[in-house]
Each structure stands twice: as structure tokens, then as C-alpha cells.
Scaffold this motif. Structure first.
Motif, PDB file in Angstrom:
ATOM      1  N   VAL A 139       7.189  -0.868  -4.176  1.00 22.90           N
ATOM      2  CA  VAL A 139       5.774  -0.370  -3.707  1.00 22.90           C
ATOM      3  C   VAL A 139       4.869  -1.740  -3.056  1.00 22.90           C
ATOM      4  CG1 VAL A 139       3.503   0.220  -4.804  1.00 22.90           C
ATOM      5  CG2 VAL A 139       5.451   1.517  -5.368  1.00 22.90           C
ATOM      6  N   TYR A 140       5.200  -2.800  -3.860  1.00 22.36           N
ATOM      7  CA  TYR A 140       4.599  -4.031  -3.290  1.00 22.36           C
ATOM      8  C   TYR A 140       5.193  -4.142  -1.824  1.00 22.36           C
ATOM      9  CZ  TYR A 140       3.437  -8.887  -2.856  1.00 22.36           C
ATOM     10  OH  TYR A 140       2.979 -10.141  -2.333  1.00 22.36           O
ATOM     11  N   THR A 141       6.324  -4.133  -1.407  1.00 21.45           N
ATOM     12  CA  THR A 141       6.718  -4.256  -0.075  1.00 21.45           C
ATOM     13  C   THR A 141       6.264  -3.270   0.753  1.00 21.45           C
ATOM     14  OG1 THR A 141       8.917  -5.113  -0.947  1.00 21.45           O
ATOM     15  CG2 THR A 141       9.027  -4.337   1.170  1.00 21.45           C
ATOM     16  N   GLN A 142       6.118  -1.914   0.374  1.00 20.51           N
ATOM     17  CA  GLN A 142       5.337  -0.881   1.314  1.00 20.51           C
ATOM     18  C   GLN A 142       3.890  -1.287   1.336  1.00 20.51           C
ATOM     19  OE1 GLN A 142       6.859   2.474  -1.672  1.00 20.51           O
ATOM     20  NE2 GLN A 142       5.856   3.203  -0.094  1.00 20.51           N
ATOM     21  N   LEU A 143       3.114  -2.180   0.672  1.00 22.06           N
ATOM     22  CA  LEU A 143       1.917  -2.319   1.069  1.00 22.06           C
ATOM     23  C   LEU A 143       1.635  -3.800   1.764  1.00 22.06           C
ATOM     24  CD1 LEU A 143       0.608  -2.216  -2.834  1.00 22.06           C
ATOM     25  CD2 LEU A 143       0.185  -0.443  -1.146  1.00 22.06           C
ATOM     26  N   GLN A 144       2.562  -4.180   2.012  1.00 26.66           N
ATOM     27  CA  GLN A 144       2.571  -5.486   3.089  1.00 26.66           C
ATOM     28  C   GLN A 144       1.885  -5.160   4.392  1.00 26.66           C
ATOM     29  OE1 GLN A 144       2.617  -8.497   1.399  1.00 26.66           O
ATOM     30  NE2 GLN A 144       2.894  -6.882   0.067  1.00 26.66           N
ATOM     31  N   PRO A 145       2.417  -4.338   5.054  1.00 31.90           N
ATOM     32  CA  PRO A 145       1.974  -3.855   6.439  1.00 31.90           C
ATOM     33  C   PRO A 145       0.527  -3.700   6.374  1.00 31.90           C
ATOM     34  CG  PRO A 145       4.114  -2.666   6.160  1.00 31.90           C
ATOM     35  CD  PRO A 145       3.724  -3.319   4.733  1.00 31.90           C
ATOM     36  N   LEU A 146      -0.029  -2.686   5.359  1.00 29.58           N
ATOM     37  CA  LEU A 146      -1.323  -2.404   5.228  1.00 29.58           C
ATOM     38  C   LEU A 146      -2.220  -3.752   4.845  1.00 29.58           C
ATOM     39  CD1 LEU A 146      -3.525  -0.451   5.232  1.00 29.58           C
ATOM     40  CD2 LEU A 146      -2.795   0.083   2.781  1.00 29.58           C
ATOM     41  N   ILE A 150      -5.483  -5.057   7.076  1.00 29.11           N
ATOM     42  CA  ILE A 150      -6.811  -5.308   6.439  1.00 29.11           C
ATOM     43  C   ILE A 150      -7.224  -6.756   6.813  1.00 29.11           C
ATOM     44  CG2 ILE A 150      -8.005  -5.786   4.252  1.00 29.11           C
ATOM     45  CD1 ILE A 150      -6.197  -3.617   2.990  1.00 29.11           C
ATOM     46  N   ALA A 151      -6.265  -7.509   6.613  1.00 34.57           N
ATOM     47  CA  ALA A 151      -6.734  -9.108   7.213  1.00 34.57           C
ATOM     48  C   ALA A 151      -7.147  -9.181   8.770  1.00 34.57           C
ATOM     49  CB  ALA A 151      -5.326 -10.073   6.963  1.00 34.57           C
ATOM     50  N   GLY A 152      -6.409  -8.433   9.392  1.00 35.08           N
ATOM     51  CA  GLY A 152      -6.674  -8.369  10.815  1.00 35.08           C
ATOM     52  C   GLY A 152      -8.088  -7.655  11.062  1.00 35.08           C
ATOM     53  N   PHE A 153      -8.358  -6.618  10.582  1.00 31.50           N
ATOM     54  CA  PHE A 153      -9.674  -5.905  10.760  1.00 31.50           C
ATOM     55  C   PHE A 153     -10.728  -6.951  10.338  1.00 31.50           C
ATOM     56  CE2 PHE A 153     -12.053  -1.883  10.975  1.00 31.50           C
ATOM     57  CZ  PHE A 153     -13.157  -2.352  10.231  1.00 31.50           C
ATOM     58  N   ALA A 154     -10.619  -7.503   9.105  1.00 30.72           N
ATOM     59  CA  ALA A 154     -11.565  -8.615   8.726  1.00 30.72           C
ATOM     60  C   ALA A 154     -12.007  -9.563   9.416  1.00 30.72           C
ATOM     61  CB  ALA A 154     -11.098  -9.157   7.163  1.00 30.72           C
ATOM     62  N   ALA A 155     -10.988 -10.197  10.241  1.00 27.65           N
ATOM     63  CA  ALA A 155     -11.096 -11.144  11.045  1.00 27.65           C
ATOM     64  C   ALA A 155     -11.890 -10.729  12.108  1.00 27.65           C
ATOM     65  CB  ALA A 155      -9.825 -11.899  11.284  1.00 27.65           C
ATOM     66  N   ALA A 156     -11.487  -9.580  12.799  1.00 29.37           N
ATOM     67  CA  ALA A 156     -11.927  -9.133  13.984  1.00 29.37           C
ATOM     68  C   ALA A 156     -13.650  -8.582  13.685  1.00 29.37           C
ATOM     69  CB  ALA A 156     -11.182  -8.078  14.659  1.00 29.37           C
ATOM     70  N   GLY A 164     -10.473   5.986   6.148  1.00 33.13           N
ATOM     71  CA  GLY A 164     -11.378   6.687   6.931  1.00 33.13           C
ATOM     72  C   GLY A 164     -11.588   6.087   8.283  1.00 33.13           C
ATOM     73  N   GLU A 165     -11.726   4.819   8.424  1.00 31.99           N
ATOM     74  CA  GLU A 165     -11.785   3.926   9.445  1.00 31.99           C
ATOM     75  C   GLU A 165     -10.713   3.943  10.555  1.00 31.99           C
ATOM     76  OE1 GLU A 165     -14.822   0.838   9.897  1.00 31.99           O
ATOM     77  OE2 GLU A 165     -14.300   0.526   7.604  1.00 31.99           O
ATOM     78  N   ASP A 166     -11.288   3.699  11.820  1.00 31.36           N
ATOM     79  CA  ASP A 166      -9.808   3.629  12.781  1.00 31.36           C
ATOM     80  C   ASP A 166      -8.621   2.722  12.191  1.00 31.36           C
ATOM     81  OD1 ASP A 166      -9.611   2.535  16.158  1.00 31.36           O
ATOM     82  OD2 ASP A 166      -8.520   4.183  15.111  1.00 31.36           O
ATOM     83  N   GLY A 167      -7.537   3.359  12.053  1.00 36.78           N
ATOM     84  CA  GLY A 167      -6.374   2.724  11.712  1.00 36.78           C
ATOM     85  C   GLY A 167      -6.073   2.573  10.117  1.00 36.78           C
ATOM     86  N   PHE A 168      -7.054   3.159   9.341  1.00 37.93           N
ATOM     87  CA  PHE A 168      -6.923   3.488   7.855  1.00 37.93           C
ATOM     88  C   PHE A 168      -7.116   4.911   7.435  1.00 37.93           C
ATOM     89  CE2 PHE A 168      -6.805  -0.925   7.062  1.00 37.93           C
ATOM     90  CZ  PHE A 168      -7.588  -1.692   8.373  1.00 37.93           C
ATOM     91  N   GLY A 169      -6.036   5.262   6.933  1.00 37.22           N
ATOM     92  CA  GLY A 169      -6.219   6.797   6.534  1.00 37.22           C
ATOM     93  C   GLY A 169      -6.549   7.028   5.288  1.00 37.22           C
ATOM     94  N   SER A 170      -6.767   8.279   4.904  1.00 37.20           N
ATOM     95  CA  SER A 170      -7.442   8.542   3.317  1.00 37.20           C
ATOM     96  C   SER A 170      -6.344   7.917   2.346  1.00 37.20           C
ATOM     97  CB  SER A 170      -7.092  10.033   3.260  1.00 37.20           C
ATOM     98  OG  SER A 170      -5.945  10.620   3.330  1.00 37.20           O
ATOM     99  N   PRO A 171      -6.988   7.913   1.125  1.00 38.11           N
ATOM    100  CA  PRO A 171      -6.007   7.393   0.109  1.00 38.11           C
ATOM    101  C   PRO A 171      -4.594   7.940  -0.161  1.00 38.11           C
ATOM    102  CG  PRO A 171      -8.328   7.331  -0.572  1.00 38.11           C
ATOM    103  CD  PRO A 171      -8.333   8.179   0.375  1.00 38.11           C
TER     104      PRO A 171
END
Length: 239
Positions: A139-146, A150-156, A164-171
Motif C-alpha cells: 500500500v505504501y508503494t502504491q501511494l508513491q506516485p500520488l 501532490i508535491a508537484g501540484f503544491a509547488a506549481a 476532484g481537482e484536475d489530476g486527482f480522483g475521488s477517494p
């Protein structure tokens, strides 16, 4: 802007979250009209229906039935370990050599089975722990791409993304294998991050538990934590 908390299953507190996250949770069906909410200045916890106008949600109809109570998983059955046999009576005088050999062989066989049962009783729990550690690491490995997204979105954008935002699905869109859902948003300390819930019905040590990945935008560092027992977690997630 108000920061909200909600009670998952009206038992476990989740949050804080901005108003738009609460609205998104309601739209996705994660929370309903009877879910308890709280924000600063609200006094006691109250159902979402009481805050519908404030959140810009159409006043929901009251539920006509109570939600069924969750059923705790049954504990695993006790392992049956064969008992040692009673001491064999000494052979009667005049017993043949074949009979003596058969008795000795039977005793050796029973003792051997008992030893194997003891070894199995030791090995099986260790193997079970190994399986749960492997699932938590997966599970931890599955979360790495996400987490990278998140880091890229925060930097930009200099803010945290939400579901729900562009690039991020529902839970629920992130459900896969032992991963049940992932909520994306901002933590109480202002850091961005995600909250992942395990879905492992046959693993009581993991099922329904949560793993958090907290991202410090200023330091560009991640911190992992969880309510899962440390012995099942990757080394960098242990408290």
C-alpha cells in the motif's frame, strides 16, 4: 476560512478539512446528512444537516432508518495442538521383537507429530505477520506516485490539492488491492498530504486502519505515520 472535522462512523474524528472538502465528501457519498460535524465556534458536534445552508448544500432529507452497526471481525480459532500420549506401558514378558519395534515406532511417530505441531504453532503466526507487513508495504508503494503528484501540484500552485481537482480522483477511485480509499487535502498543521485507508477484510491488524503521508512544502519533505502497529509498517512509517 472555517476548518471542519467530521466523525467517521460517528466514532473516529477526521480533519481538519476546508469547507470544499466537506462538500466533496458529501457529494461522493462518503458522509451523509447524519454524519456529525464540528468547527470552531459551533459548540457541540451536530449532524451535517444542521450546517447544510452554511456549506451551500441543499438541506438533506432525514434518514428514515438507522445505519446498521458495524460487526467486529471474529478472532481466529484456537490452534489444536496434539497432546503428548500417556507413557507406554512396558512390554509384557515374552513380547515378540516385532511387537516391541511396533510400539517404539508408534511412540516415535506420535512424538514426531507433536514436535511438528509445536513448530507449526510457532511458524504460522510469524508467517501471518510477514504477510501483513508485505501488504502494508505494498500500500505504501502504491501511494508513491500520488505523493509525487501532490508535491508537484503544491509547488506549481502554492496550495494543497483536494480530491476532484484536475489530476486527482475521488477517494474511492484509488481503491486497489489492500488500498480502500485515499483522501487528498491539507492537514491541521497546514501541510499538504493524503490519508489512505486499508481494505484487508481478512487482516484484522490492517483492515480499516489509516496511513498518513504529510508533505512540508517549505522543506519539501514527507513524513509517514499510521495507526497500524509499528511491526507491520515500513521502517520510515514507524513512530
Amino acid at each position: 476560512m472555517s476548518q471542519w472535522f467530521y466523525a467517521e462512523g460517528n466514532r473516529e474524528r477526521r480533519g481538519p478539512l476546508p469547507s470544499e472538502n466537506i462538500v466533496e465528501l458529501h457529494r461522493s457519498g462518503r458522509i451523509d446528512a447524519d454524519t456529525l460535524l464540528w468547527r470552531d465556534g459551533a459548540g457541540d458536534w451536530r449532524p451535517l444537516r444542521d450546517f447544510a445552508a452554511e456549506l451551500g448544500i441543499a438541506p438533506p432529507a432525514a434518514a428514515d432508518t438507522d445505519a446498521p452497526a458495524s460487526v467486529a471481525p471474529l478472532p481466529p480459532p484456537l490452534q489444536q495442538v496434539p497432546r503428548y500420549p500417556a507413557a507406554a506401558a512396558p512390554p509384557k514378558q515374552g513380547l515378540s521383537g516385532c511387537a516391541i519395534a511396533a510400539i517404539i515406532g508408534a511412540i516415535v511417530a506420535v512424538i514426531g507429530l507433536a514436535i511438528l505441531a509445536i513448530l507449526a504453532a510457532i511458524a504460522l503466526p510469524a508467517y501471518k505477520d510477514y504477510q501483513q507487513r508485505a501488504r502494508a508495504s505494498m500500500v505504501y508503494t502504491q501511494l508513491q506516485p500520488l505523493s509525487s503528484d501532490i508535491a508537484g501540484f503544491a509547488a506549481a500552485n502554492e496550495r494543497c490539492p483536494v480530491n476532484g481537482e484536475d489530476g486527482f480522483g475521488s477517494p474511492e477511485s484509488y481503491a486497489s488491492g489492500n488500498l480502500g480509499s485515499v483522501r487528498v487535502g491539507r492537514f491541521e498543521d497546514g501541510h499538504c498530504g493524503l490519508e489512505a485507508q486499508f481494505n484487508s477484510p481478512h487482516e484484522p491488524a490492517l483492515h480499516g486502519k489509516t496511513l498518513w503521508l504529510d508533505y512540508d512544502m517549505r522543506a519539501a519533505t514527507w513524513e509517514c505515520s499510521s495507526d497500524v502497529d509499528d511491526k507491520y509498517l515500513p521502517a520510515n512509517c514507524r513512530g
